[in-house]
Design a protein around this motif. Structure first.
Motif, mmCIF file in Angstrom:
data_model
loop_
_atom_site.group_PDB
_atom_site.id
_atom_site.type_symbol
_atom_site.label_atom_id
_atom_site.label_comp_id
_atom_site.label_asym_id
_atom_site.label_seq_id
_atom_site.Cartn_x
_atom_site.Cartn_y
_atom_site.Cartn_z
ATOM 1 N N UNK A 195 -48.982 7.297 -16.660
ATOM 2 C CA UNK A 195 -48.152 7.157 -17.855
ATOM 3 C C UNK A 195 -46.664 7.236 -17.529
ATOM 4 N N UNK A 196 -46.334 8.036 -16.516
ATOM 5 C CA UNK A 196 -44.930 8.184 -16.143
ATOM 6 C C UNK A 196 -44.589 7.384 -14.882
ATOM 7 N N UNK A 197 -45.381 6.331 -14.615
ATOM 8 C CA UNK A 197 -45.144 5.515 -13.417
ATOM 9 C C UNK A 197 -43.755 4.883 -13.467
ATOM 10 N N UNK A 198 -43.094 4.868 -12.322
ATOM 11 C CA UNK A 198 -41.744 4.318 -12.231
ATOM 12 C C UNK A 198 -41.772 2.921 -11.626
ATOM 13 N N UNK A 199 -40.624 2.270 -11.637
ATOM 14 C CA UNK A 199 -40.495 0.942 -11.047
ATOM 15 C C UNK A 199 -40.070 1.096 -9.587
ATOM 16 N N UNK A 200 -40.828 0.508 -8.681
ATOM 17 C CA UNK A 200 -40.545 0.636 -7.263
ATOM 18 C C UNK A 200 -39.370 -0.251 -6.849
ATOM 19 N N UNK A 201 -38.451 0.326 -6.109
ATOM 20 C CA UNK A 201 -37.365 -0.419 -5.487
ATOM 21 C C UNK A 201 -37.456 -0.178 -3.981
ATOM 22 N N UNK A 202 -37.283 -1.224 -3.192
ATOM 23 C CA UNK A 202 -37.476 -1.137 -1.744
ATOM 24 C C UNK A 202 -36.190 -1.545 -1.034
ATOM 25 N N UNK A 225 -58.834 -7.727 -19.478
ATOM 26 C CA UNK A 225 -59.611 -8.103 -18.293
ATOM 27 C C UNK A 225 -58.699 -8.246 -17.080
ATOM 28 N N UNK A 226 -57.519 -8.821 -17.283
ATOM 29 C CA UNK A 226 -56.562 -8.977 -16.191
ATOM 30 C C UNK A 226 -56.200 -7.635 -15.551
ATOM 31 N N UNK A 227 -56.227 -6.560 -16.354
ATOM 32 C CA UNK A 227 -55.831 -5.244 -15.862
ATOM 33 C C UNK A 227 -56.909 -4.574 -15.013
ATOM 34 N N UNK A 284 -48.961 5.352 -5.716
ATOM 35 C CA UNK A 284 -49.711 5.736 -6.919
ATOM 36 C C UNK A 284 -48.775 6.104 -8.070
ATOM 37 N N UNK A 285 -47.523 6.412 -7.740
ATOM 38 C CA UNK A 285 -46.578 6.868 -8.759
ATOM 39 C C UNK A 285 -45.700 5.747 -9.309
ATOM 40 N N UNK A 286 -45.933 4.514 -8.862
ATOM 41 C CA UNK A 286 -45.145 3.377 -9.354
ATOM 42 C C UNK A 286 -46.080 2.386 -10.036
ATOM 43 N N UNK A 287 -45.522 1.507 -10.835
ATOM 44 C CA UNK A 287 -46.341 0.500 -11.516
ATOM 45 C C UNK A 287 -46.871 -0.506 -10.497
ATOM 46 N N UNK A 288 -48.086 -0.966 -10.738
ATOM 47 C CA UNK A 288 -48.673 -1.957 -9.835
ATOM 48 C C UNK A 288 -47.846 -3.240 -9.825
ATOM 49 N N UNK A 289 -47.304 -3.595 -10.985
ATOM 50 C CA UNK A 289 -46.497 -4.814 -11.073
ATOM 51 C C UNK A 289 -45.269 -4.719 -10.178
ATOM 52 N N UNK A 290 -44.564 -3.592 -10.236
ATOM 53 C CA UNK A 290 -43.350 -3.451 -9.425
ATOM 54 C C UNK A 290 -43.681 -3.377 -7.941
ATOM 55 N N UNK A 291 -44.826 -2.757 -7.602
ATOM 56 C CA UNK A 291 -45.260 -2.678 -6.205
ATOM 57 C C UNK A 291 -45.477 -4.078 -5.635
ATOM 58 N N UNK A 292 -46.233 -4.885 -6.359
ATOM 59 C CA UNK A 292 -46.577 -6.220 -5.845
ATOM 60 C C UNK A 292 -45.412 -7.191 -5.942
ATOM 61 N N UNK A 293 -44.439 -6.871 -6.789
ATOM 62 C CA UNK A 293 -43.224 -7.689 -6.826
ATOM 63 C C UNK A 293 -42.397 -7.504 -5.555
#
Length: 607
Positions: A333-340, A109-111, A410-419
């Motif tokens: 499936x191949x989403x990466x971790x966003x670094x800013x 549900x959280x997802x 769209x190509x990064x994980x939502x978790x890493x984006x919001x982090x």
């Protein structure tokens, strides 16, 4: 998170596989229970026949029944120990299984996207998760303890009766098949009623939670009676559906009562006839009657549990609806971790449409430079919140791209984006947890010292130190024990603690008094330093130091520039500024022409 099966049989098997050994133990106990149901009356028959034979032959009764009596006692003791073993197996299986189900469903549900939660009752979802943890266990327990064990007892009982006289076994088996078939057929209909009632009950829970979570609004408008009347409509609907279910069950139970009377009469007639012929002993008489009454109870129990089983199936299917609803916004499936490293935000020909078809940002391109401070202004509904939500990827763009430092979100994980983004909302909501846990939500790994330091920077220490338990004080549901300004300072402290490269302030100081706002502005300016910052503002005076201001109107950005440039432009922003500053006079010749527009804008709200 592991994939959860979407159909009930596969869902149950998914969790049963984790507990094969204890479940097999329960199946073994069910087999032994079937034996006990028939063996115990059979030994009682042996005792009765032994007593009668001893009396007829003037022998010692105690000697005649000693071994059967000992066996009778030992079997009773063994059955008790076997049932305690079954209890142990249940403890090994069902409590941890409940935890697994609740955890997996909660994570699923959280997802769901933010949009999903905007259209769903949190209370109803919580109720369905709780329903599944309960009903799944009931279904499995009934399957093993009720149906399998009772089926075994029926088979062993029928074999026992057959050894006395086949007629008894045929009557029992024939009656059981008809009785259970009838019960199963009518249970299918009751399942429809049960599903309907379950949905109505979930709706009631959702309405109760919705009302209680908005209790301040209820109190402010003195709408307690209205809320009670509003809830009553849904309660009445639930009562109507519950009564339909219960009346139907009453009809089924009445038919079953007559069926039970028929079997007892049939067995008694056969026993009397066979006894008159001298084909059955007194012990056989006791055995058949005891087994008949026991197996009637077993069959009736199964029929009753079929009804409960149908209700559980109904609730379980309703509960599954929250995991059969597909996630509408998922990571690749191949989403990466966003670094800013820089913080550039780019809108590339972005178009967005809401579910109702309303279009926001049609083919819009926009660049926010690394470290740039951008203000957003406009009336409510003009598109500012949507702009922010698209950057956070709470919604998916209809077309176009949004990039951060050249990487499409769209190509990064939502978790890493919001982090990488710290948001200070206009109306912060806190957890009913200690203050220090609410503060540490900004960065879970932060030490107590770091949390306290962030609180000081946000001037939270001014009120926390006055609280009886300080940083360990509970804040109440949604933070109701704190004022709006205090909650907002907690949100600012969280952002300070998070220390993300992109900062979004959505009316971050709207709930603060002027003195506190001035004190916190210094902390906010320090927080903005070196970060890409987006500020949604109500008070235009807070945007003086912005590098650029975007003016939103009806889903479009109609003006942009610094405060000075926009004032000189003498357009929409200048009009808003004059309204807030109270510095414009309407020319009498234009009064009629502008009256409607001014009234509409004055009724508006900046957010």
């Amino acid at each position: 998170m592991a994939k959860i099966p979407k159909t009930l049989p596969k869902f149950l098997w998914h969790y049963c596989k984790r507990y094969k050994a204890p479940l097999f133990g329960q199946l073994f106990v069910s087999f032994l229970y079937g034996l006990y149901i028939s063996i115990s009356p059979y030994i009682l028959k042996v005792i009765i026949d032994a007593v009668i034979e001893a009396e007829n032959q003037s022998k010692s009764i105690s000697e005649a029944v000693f071994y059967p009596a000992v066996m009778y006692v030992l079997i009773g003791l063994a059955s008790g120990l076997i049932f305690r073993f079954n209890d142990w197996m249940i403890i090994k299986t069902f409590p941890p299984m409940k935890k697994d189900i609740a955890k997996d469903m909660f994570e699923y549900v959280e997802e769901h996207s933010y949009s999903y939660f905007q259209h769903s009752f949190s209370g109803s979802m919580a109720n369905k998760i709780n329903d599944m943890t309960t009903t799944a266990i009931n279904i499995l327990n009934n399957g093993i303890d009720t149906f399998i064990s009772r089926f075994m007892s029926l088979i062993v009982g029928a074999v026992t009766m057959y050894l006395v006289d086949p007629a008894f076994a045929f009557l029992l088996v024939g009656w059981s098949i008809i009785f259970l078939f009838f019960s199963a057929v009518y249970t299918r209909k009751s399942q429809e009623y049960a599903e309907s009632y379950s949905e109505a009950r979930s709706s009631v829970v959702g309405k109760i939670v919705d009302s209680l979570s908005n209790i301040l609004t209820v109190k402010l408008f003195a709408r307690e009676k209205y809320e009670s009347q509003y809830l009553t409509k849904f309660l009445d609907n639930a009562v109507v559906k519950d009564k339909k279910l219960q009346w139907y069950l009453l009809f089924v139970k009445t038919i079953q009562t007559f069926a039970i009377a028929f079997l007892i009469a049939g067995m008694l007639w056969l026993l009397i006839r066979e006894r008159e012929k001298g084909l059955v002993t007194v012990g056989d008489f006791a055995l058949i009657l005891t087994l008949t009454m026991t197996l009637i109870e077993e069959n009736y129990f199964v029929a009753k549990e079929l009804v409960n089983y149908s209700e559980d199936l109904g609730r379980a299917k309703q509960a599954l609806s929250i995991i059969t609803t597909k996630h509408d916004l998922i990571d690749k499936q191949d989403a990466t971790v966003l670094k800013v490293p820089r913080g550039e935000i780019l809108f590339d020909k972005v178009t967005f449409k809401y579910r109702d078809g309303q279009t926001i940002f049609k083919d819009k391109s926009l660049r926010i430079a690394p470290g740039e401070k951008v203000g957003l202004v406009g009336f409510s509904g003009s598109g500012k919140s949507t702009f922010v939500n698209l950057i956070l990827r709470f919604f998916e763009v209809t077309s176009g791209r949004i990039l951060i430092d050249g990487v499409e979100i769209k190509n990064v994980t939502q978790e890493s984006l919001r982090n990488q983004i710290a948001l200070i909302p206009q109306d912060p909501v806190l957890f009913h947890r200690p203050l220090i846990e609410n503060l540490r939500y900004g960065r879970l790994a932060a030490t107590d010292e770091e949390v306290v330091q962030a609180a000081r920077q946000a001037h939270c220490d001014l009120f926390i130190e006055k609280m009886k338990e300080g940083y360990r004080s509970m804040v109440g549901e949604r933070g109701v024990k704190l004022s709006g300004g205090q909650r907002q300072r907690i949100a600012i402290a969280r952002a300070i603690l998070k220390n993300a490269p992109i900062l979004i302030l959505d009316e971050a100081t709207s709930a603060l008094d002027s003195v506190t706002e001035n004190e916190i502005q210094d902390s906010l300016h320090q927080l903005m330093e070196g970060r890409t910052t987006i500020v949604v503002a109500h008070r235009l005076s807070t945007l003086f130091n912005m590098d650029r201001i975007l003016v939103f109107h009806e889903g479009q950005i109609i003006e942009e520039g610094t405060h000075t440039e926009l004032i000189e432009l003498d357009g929409y922003y200048a009009h808003l500024w004059n309204m807030q500053a109270g510095g414009f006079l309407v020319d009498e010749s234009e009064e009629d022409e502008d009256e409607g527009e001014v009234e509409e804008e004055e009724d508006g709200e900046f957010s």
